[in-house]
Design a protein around this motif. Structure first.
Motif, PDB file in Angstrom:
ATOM      1  N   LEU A   1       1.519   8.951  -7.958  1.00  6.74           N
ATOM      2  CA  LEU A   1       1.942  10.348  -7.929  1.00  6.74           C
ATOM      3  C   LEU A   1       3.077  10.586  -6.934  1.00  6.74           C
ATOM      4  CD1 LEU A   1      -1.498  12.202  -8.108  1.00  6.74           C
ATOM      5  CD2 LEU A   1       0.227  12.007  -9.907  1.00  6.74           C
ATOM      6  N   LEU A   2       3.037   9.916  -5.804  1.00 11.76           N
ATOM      7  CA  LEU A   2       4.031  10.143  -4.757  1.00 11.76           C
ATOM      8  C   LEU A   2       5.320   9.334  -4.953  1.00 11.76           C
ATOM      9  CD1 LEU A   2       1.782  10.366  -1.577  1.00 11.76           C
ATOM     10  CD2 LEU A   2       2.828  12.217  -2.886  1.00 11.76           C
ATOM     11  N   ALA A   3       5.262   8.224  -5.654  1.00 16.67           N
ATOM     12  CA  ALA A   3       6.445   7.378  -5.832  1.00 16.67           C
ATOM     13  C   ALA A   3       7.606   8.119  -6.519  1.00 16.67           C
ATOM     14  CB  ALA A   3       6.077   6.103  -6.578  1.00 16.67           C
ATOM     15  N   PRO A   4       7.369   8.845  -7.634  1.00 14.01           N
ATOM     16  CA  PRO A   4       8.499   9.565  -8.245  1.00 14.01           C
ATOM     17  C   PRO A   4       9.087  10.646  -7.336  1.00 14.01           C
ATOM     18  CG  PRO A   4       6.674   9.398  -9.785  1.00 14.01           C
ATOM     19  CD  PRO A   4       6.183   8.918  -8.463  1.00 14.01           C
ATOM     20  N   ILE A   5       8.240  11.312  -6.559  1.00  7.60           N
ATOM     21  CA  ILE A   5       8.731  12.341  -5.641  1.00  7.60           C
ATOM     22  C   ILE A   5       9.587  11.695  -4.557  1.00  7.60           C
ATOM     23  CG2 ILE A   5       8.026  14.063  -3.931  1.00  7.60           C
ATOM     24  CD1 ILE A   5       5.529  14.524  -5.736  1.00  7.60           C
ATOM     25  N   ALA A   6       9.122  10.583  -4.013  1.00  7.05           N
ATOM     26  CA  ALA A   6       9.898   9.867  -2.994  1.00  7.05           C
ATOM     27  C   ALA A   6      11.218   9.382  -3.591  1.00  7.05           C
ATOM     28  CB  ALA A   6       9.092   8.695  -2.449  1.00  7.05           C
ATOM     29  N   TRP A   7      11.197   8.914  -4.846  1.00 11.11           N
ATOM     30  CA  TRP A   7      12.426   8.458  -5.499  1.00 11.11           C
ATOM     31  C   TRP A   7      13.407   9.618  -5.687  1.00 11.11           C
ATOM     32  CZ3 TRP A   7      15.110   4.287  -6.146  1.00 11.11           C
ATOM     33  CH2 TRP A   7      16.169   4.293  -7.040  1.00 11.11           C
ATOM     34  N   LEU A   8      12.922  10.786  -6.093  1.00 10.20           N
ATOM     35  CA  LEU A   8      13.808  11.944  -6.260  1.00 10.20           C
ATOM     36  C   LEU A   8      14.453  12.336  -4.931  1.00 10.20           C
ATOM     37  CD1 LEU A   8      11.778  14.180  -8.736  1.00 10.20           C
ATOM     38  CD2 LEU A   8      13.905  12.955  -9.206  1.00 10.20           C
ATOM     39  N   LEU A   9      13.707  12.294  -3.851  1.00 12.56           N
ATOM     40  CA  LEU A   9      14.264  12.601  -2.531  1.00 12.56           C
ATOM     41  C   LEU A   9      15.298  11.553  -2.118  1.00 12.56           C
ATOM     42  CD1 LEU A   9      11.025  13.747  -0.676  1.00 12.56           C
ATOM     43  CD2 LEU A   9      12.915  15.180  -1.499  1.00 12.56           C
ATOM     44  N   PHE A  10      14.994  10.283  -2.362  1.00 11.18           N
ATOM     45  CA  PHE A  10      15.954   9.220  -2.071  1.00 11.18           C
ATOM     46  C   PHE A  10      17.213   9.395  -2.918  1.00 11.18           C
ATOM     47  CE2 PHE A  10      17.785   5.293  -3.722  1.00 11.18           C
ATOM     48  CZ  PHE A  10      18.333   4.776  -2.563  1.00 11.18           C
ATOM     49  N   ARG A  11      17.042   9.707  -4.190  1.00 10.82           N
ATOM     50  CA  ARG A  11      18.167   9.881  -5.115  1.00 10.82           C
ATOM     51  C   ARG A  11      19.086  10.995  -4.646  1.00 10.82           C
ATOM     52  NH1 ARG A  11      18.215  13.291  -9.813  1.00 10.82           N
ATOM     53  NH2 ARG A  11      19.825  12.644 -11.259  1.00 10.82           N
ATOM     54  N   ARG A  12      18.516  12.108  -4.220  1.00  8.88           N
ATOM     55  CA  ARG A  12      19.322  13.237  -3.739  1.00  8.88           C
ATOM     56  C   ARG A  12      20.149  12.829  -2.514  1.00  8.88           C
ATOM     57  NH1 ARG A  12      20.045  18.986  -4.727  1.00  8.88           N
ATOM     58  NH2 ARG A  12      21.441  19.553  -3.055  1.00  8.88           N
ATOM     59  N   SER A  13      19.543  12.127  -1.578  1.00  5.80           N
ATOM     60  CA  SER A  13      20.294  11.704  -0.394  1.00  5.80           C
ATOM     61  C   SER A  13      21.307  10.626  -0.766  1.00  5.80           C
ATOM     62  CB  SER A  13      19.361  11.218   0.711  1.00  5.80           C
ATOM     63  OG  SER A  13      18.658  10.080   0.304  1.00  5.80           O
ATOM     64  N   TRP A  14      20.992   9.750  -1.704  1.00  4.41           N
ATOM     65  CA  TRP A  14      21.938   8.725  -2.151  1.00  4.41           C
ATOM     66  C   TRP A  14      23.163   9.362  -2.809  1.00  4.41           C
ATOM     67  CZ3 TRP A  14      23.938   7.459  -6.928  1.00  4.41           C
ATOM     68  CH2 TRP A  14      24.685   6.286  -6.982  1.00  4.41           C
ATOM     69  N   LEU A  15      22.949  10.422  -3.600  1.00  4.23           N
ATOM     70  CA  LEU A  15      24.064  11.083  -4.264  1.00  4.23           C
ATOM     71  C   LEU A  15      25.055  11.655  -3.261  1.00  4.23           C
ATOM     72  CD1 LEU A  15      22.271  12.968  -7.173  1.00  4.23           C
ATOM     73  CD2 LEU A  15      23.824  11.031  -7.362  1.00  4.23           C
ATOM     74  N   SER A  16      24.566  12.140  -2.147  1.00  4.59           N
ATOM     75  CA  SER A  16      25.458  12.768  -1.173  1.00  4.59           C
ATOM     76  C   SER A  16      26.005  11.785  -0.137  1.00  4.59           C
ATOM     77  CB  SER A  16      24.759  13.928  -0.486  1.00  4.59           C
ATOM     78  OG  SER A  16      23.631  13.477   0.204  1.00  4.59           O
TER      79      SER A  16
END
Length: 148
Positions: free
Chosen positions: A19-34
């Protein structure tokens, strides 16, 4: 042999990780994009006037405007607009019923050229950046033609 307590604890830990892995990935993705690529801002997209608005984030990357769906796990942009193919046709505030899937206060931008039928919705400061980006020619270019 393992008892039911340790098995259920292991299953509960596995479920929590799933359950937490996709949420952590979305947060990582947002910081990676910027990271190193400029600011990321909220931007909704509509591919044609009859389709629904999709919520996303966008960024400028050189001569490209990259749009990413908010809830996607992909690191690749879903839509890429090239500067030389992007024409701003019309800008207007959201009208009644038009804003479903658009953040309050965002402004609609209708595009032409290669993106005819595509519309974006973004905040006013982001709109200023977008129109400046769309109207600017890359260095050494004038109206899409090489100078010199």
């Amino acid at each position: 042999m393992a008892d039911w307590g340790s098995v259920s604890a292991g299953v509960a830990a596995l479920v929590l990780i799933c359950l937490l892995a996709p949420i952590a990935w979305l947060l990582f993705r947002r910081s990676w994009l910027s990271m190193g690529h400029g600011r990321v801002f909220a931007c909704s997209l509509q591919r044609n006037p009859t389709s629904v608005w999709k919520v996303g984030v966008a960024r400028f990357h050189g001569d490209d405007f990259q749009w990413y769906r908010v809830l996607s796990l992909s690191l690749r942009p879903k839509v890429t607009l090239r500067r030389q193919d992007t024409v701003v046709l019309h800008v207007h505030p959201a009208r009644g019923g038009e804003g479903a899937g658009v953040f309050p206060g965002h402004v609609m931008v209708e595009l032409g050229g290669e993106q005819v039928g595509v519309s974006l919705a973004m905040a006013r400061p982001d709109l200023t950046a977008f129109t400046s980006w769309a109207e600017a020619s890359p260095p050494g270019m004038s109206d899409g033609r090489l100078i010199g």
